[in-house]
Design an enzyme around this catalytic site. Structure first.
Site, PDB file in Angstrom:
ATOM      1  N   LYS A 168     -17.703 -25.784   3.393  1.00  0.00           N
ATOM      2  CA  LYS A 168     -19.123 -25.726   3.177  1.00  0.00           C
ATOM      3  C   LYS A 168     -19.640 -24.397   4.480  1.00  0.00           C
ATOM      4  CE  LYS A 168     -20.240 -30.032   3.747  1.00  0.00           C
ATOM      5  NZ  LYS A 168     -18.812 -30.563   4.221  1.00  0.00           N
TER       6      LYS A 168
ATOM      7  N   ARG B 262      -8.497 -26.810  11.897  1.00  0.00           N
ATOM      8  CA  ARG B 262      -9.845 -26.248  12.313  1.00  0.00           C
ATOM      9  C   ARG B 262      -9.881 -25.929  13.799  1.00  0.00           C
ATOM     10  NH1 ARG B 262     -15.222 -28.074  10.126  1.00  0.00           N
ATOM     11  NH2 ARG B 262     -14.693 -30.037  10.902  1.00  0.00           N
TER      12      ARG B 262
ATOM     13  N   ARG C  47     -12.693 -29.754  17.210  1.00  0.00           N
ATOM     14  CA  ARG C  47     -13.922 -30.369  17.158  1.00  0.00           C
ATOM     15  C   ARG C  47     -13.852 -32.087  17.457  1.00  0.00           C
ATOM     16  NH1 ARG C  47     -17.596 -29.128  11.966  1.00  0.00           N
ATOM     17  NH2 ARG C  47     -17.778 -31.648  11.858  1.00  0.00           N
TER      18      ARG C  47
HETATM   19  P1  AP5 Z   1     -15.234 -25.602   7.141  1.00  0.00           P
HETATM   20  O1  AP5 Z   1     -16.161 -24.353   6.434  1.00  0.00           O
HETATM   21  O2  AP5 Z   1     -15.673 -25.874   8.625  1.00  0.00           O
HETATM   22  O3  AP5 Z   1     -15.695 -26.797   6.300  1.00  0.00           O
HETATM   23  P2  AP5 Z   1     -16.967 -27.681   6.033  1.00  0.00           P
HETATM   24  O4  AP5 Z   1     -17.123 -28.122   4.763  1.00  0.00           O
HETATM   25  O5  AP5 Z   1     -18.339 -27.167   6.811  1.00  0.00           O
HETATM   26  O6  AP5 Z   1     -16.523 -29.009   7.054  1.00  0.00           O
HETATM   27  P3  AP5 Z   1     -17.329 -29.758   8.111  1.00  0.00           P
HETATM   28  O7  AP5 Z   1     -16.251 -30.846   8.826  1.00  0.00           O
HETATM   29  O8  AP5 Z   1     -18.304 -29.031   8.841  1.00  0.00           O
HETATM   30  O9  AP5 Z   1     -18.436 -30.510   7.320  1.00  0.00           O
HETATM   31  P4  AP5 Z   1     -18.754 -31.933   7.783  1.00  0.00           P
HETATM   32  O10 AP5 Z   1     -19.628 -32.263   6.533  1.00  0.00           O
HETATM   33  O11 AP5 Z   1     -17.938 -33.170   7.915  1.00  0.00           O
HETATM   34  O12 AP5 Z   1     -19.450 -31.806   9.224  1.00  0.00           O
HETATM   35  P5  AP5 Z   1     -20.975 -31.211   9.559  1.00  0.00           P
HETATM   36  O13 AP5 Z   1     -20.684 -30.461  10.646  1.00  0.00           O
HETATM   37  O14 AP5 Z   1     -21.696 -31.066   8.446  1.00  0.00           O
HETATM   38  O15 AP5 Z   1     -13.881 -25.437   6.892  1.00  0.00           O
HETATM   39  C1  AP5 Z   1     -12.978 -26.482   7.322  1.00  0.00           C
HETATM   40  C2  AP5 Z   1     -11.797 -25.610   7.887  1.00  0.00           C
HETATM   41  O16 AP5 Z   1     -11.063 -25.293   6.682  1.00  0.00           O
HETATM   42  C3  AP5 Z   1     -11.950 -24.607   8.723  1.00  0.00           C
HETATM   43  O17 AP5 Z   1     -11.056 -24.497   9.634  1.00  0.00           O
HETATM   44  C4  AP5 Z   1     -12.039 -23.274   7.847  1.00  0.00           C
HETATM   45  O18 AP5 Z   1     -11.429 -22.111   8.543  1.00  0.00           O
HETATM   46  C5  AP5 Z   1     -10.652 -23.663   6.908  1.00  0.00           C
HETATM   47  N1  AP5 Z   1     -11.184 -23.265   5.682  1.00  0.00           N
HETATM   48  C6  AP5 Z   1     -12.312 -23.141   4.950  1.00  0.00           C
HETATM   49  N2  AP5 Z   1     -12.308 -22.451   3.666  1.00  0.00           N
HETATM   50  C7  AP5 Z   1     -10.943 -22.291   3.525  1.00  0.00           C
HETATM   51  C8  AP5 Z   1     -10.334 -22.001   2.369  1.00  0.00           C
HETATM   52  N3  AP5 Z   1     -10.823 -21.562   1.297  1.00  0.00           N
HETATM   53  N4  AP5 Z   1      -8.974 -21.912   2.471  1.00  0.00           N
HETATM   54  C9  AP5 Z   1      -8.440 -22.121   3.815  1.00  0.00           C
HETATM   55  N5  AP5 Z   1      -8.997 -22.640   4.706  1.00  0.00           N
HETATM   56  C10 AP5 Z   1     -10.151 -22.832   4.818  1.00  0.00           C
HETATM   57  O19 AP5 Z   1     -21.348 -32.810  10.263  1.00  0.00           O
HETATM   58  C11 AP5 Z   1     -20.677 -33.388  11.485  1.00  0.00           C
HETATM   59  C12 AP5 Z   1     -21.567 -34.685  11.671  1.00  0.00           C
HETATM   60  O20 AP5 Z   1     -22.938 -34.667  11.922  1.00  0.00           O
HETATM   61  C13 AP5 Z   1     -21.506 -35.677  10.432  1.00  0.00           C
HETATM   62  O21 AP5 Z   1     -20.140 -36.427  10.763  1.00  0.00           O
HETATM   63  C14 AP5 Z   1     -22.522 -36.654  10.799  1.00  0.00           C
HETATM   64  O22 AP5 Z   1     -22.331 -37.586  11.984  1.00  0.00           O
HETATM   65  C15 AP5 Z   1     -23.558 -35.816  11.363  1.00  0.00           C
HETATM   66  N6  AP5 Z   1     -24.439 -35.153  10.300  1.00  0.00           N
HETATM   67  C16 AP5 Z   1     -24.475 -33.878   9.788  1.00  0.00           C
HETATM   68  N7  AP5 Z   1     -25.661 -33.753   8.876  1.00  0.00           N
HETATM   69  C17 AP5 Z   1     -25.808 -35.076   8.385  1.00  0.00           C
HETATM   70  C18 AP5 Z   1     -26.918 -35.615   7.774  1.00  0.00           C
HETATM   71  N8  AP5 Z   1     -27.587 -34.747   6.789  1.00  0.00           N
HETATM   72  N9  AP5 Z   1     -27.073 -36.615   7.725  1.00  0.00           N
HETATM   73  C19 AP5 Z   1     -26.484 -37.769   8.488  1.00  0.00           C
HETATM   74  N10 AP5 Z   1     -25.612 -37.323   9.621  1.00  0.00           N
HETATM   75  C20 AP5 Z   1     -25.306 -35.803   9.492  1.00  0.00           C
END
Ligand code: AP5
Length: 214
Positions: free
Chosen positions: A14, A128, A161
């Protein structure tokens, strides 16, 4: 105000996709995870209360996130476009977003779900590396930095992370299945859901996402 939502499991890509498609749409990329990590780093009250949830791979309470998104809408011009990455993440958050949209004259245009098999997710998150200074993301094999272990944008040493430890990844996937996957039905019922196969390379995925946004 127009809102696009990116749905998908942790590690689906994402953040990577949103960072590329947002500028080409003239949109602002809003990552609630990045906003929360910034709040933790700055030691704000919201950050301090969020840290324990995030480190455990649990969701931060809905009220905290809904307040963050409302603050953003209030501070933005009426013609702004947002790509939301990580919000909403529960049905109550999605309902609250609909209510905010009515209150602030916004339009939730579409919810785009990035579909990626679980085996790829574990590999993407395990590999990552992120820049603690500017937030830029890399992958040790798929999207490596130009110099090993160092951010391309600002030369800072890259880190794993805190929530990318294998045990925490497993819990985040369980939390996703229980609390976030029901949003697929929620937006299907509203006729707003588009599924995109995001198992390919970034170069494959970006045009697929843009095609369903335009
Ligand atoms: P990346 O693009 O980083 O993936 P992502 O889907 O953004 O993954 P996240 O882990 O950031 O999502 P998340 O939803 O768990 O975490 P968030 O930060 O929102 O890609 C992942 C890896 O793959 C990278 O290394 C990238 O380089 C690689 N990659 C990408 N595309 C690729 C491809 N096509 N081919 C190969 N490799 C690829 O949330 C973190 C925490 O915050 C949550 O756990 C929660 O505690 C809190 N939080 C955030 N939002 C909320 C909410 N709305 N409500 C409650 N708690 C929340």
């Amino acid at each position: 105000m127009n809102i696009f939502i990116l749905l998908g499991a942790p590690g689906a890509g994402k953040g990577t996709v949103a960072a590329i498609v947002s500028p080409s749409l003239g949109a602002r990329h809003v990552s609630t995870g990045a906003m929360l990590r910034e709040a933790v780093k700055s030691g704000t009250a919201a950050g301090l209360s969020a840290k324990a949830y995030m480190d455990a791979g649990e969701l931060v309470p809905d009220s905290v996130l809904v307040a963050m998104i409302e603050e953003l809408m209030v501070a933005s011009p009426s013609d702004a476009t947002f790509v939301l990455d990580g919000f909403p993440r529960t049905v109550p958050q999605a309902e609250a977003l609909d209510a905010l949209a009515v209150r602030h004259g916004a339009n939730v245009v579409r919810a785009i779900c990035l579909d990626v098999p679980d085996a790829l997710i574990m590999d993407r998150l395990g590999g990552r590396r992120v820049c603690p200074a500017c937030g830029m993301g890399f992958h040790i094999a798929n999207i490596p930095p130009k110099r090993e272990g160092v951010c391309d944008a600002c030369d800072t040493a890259l880190i794993l992370r805190a929530d990318d430890q294998p045990e925490t990844i497993r819990n985040r996937l369980i939390v996703y299945a229980k609390q976030t996957a029901p949003l697929i039905d929620f937006y299907t019922r509203q006729g707003k859901l588009m599924n995109v196969d995001a198992s390919g390379t970034v170069e494959d995925n970006v045009p697929r996402v843009l095609a369903v946004m335009r």
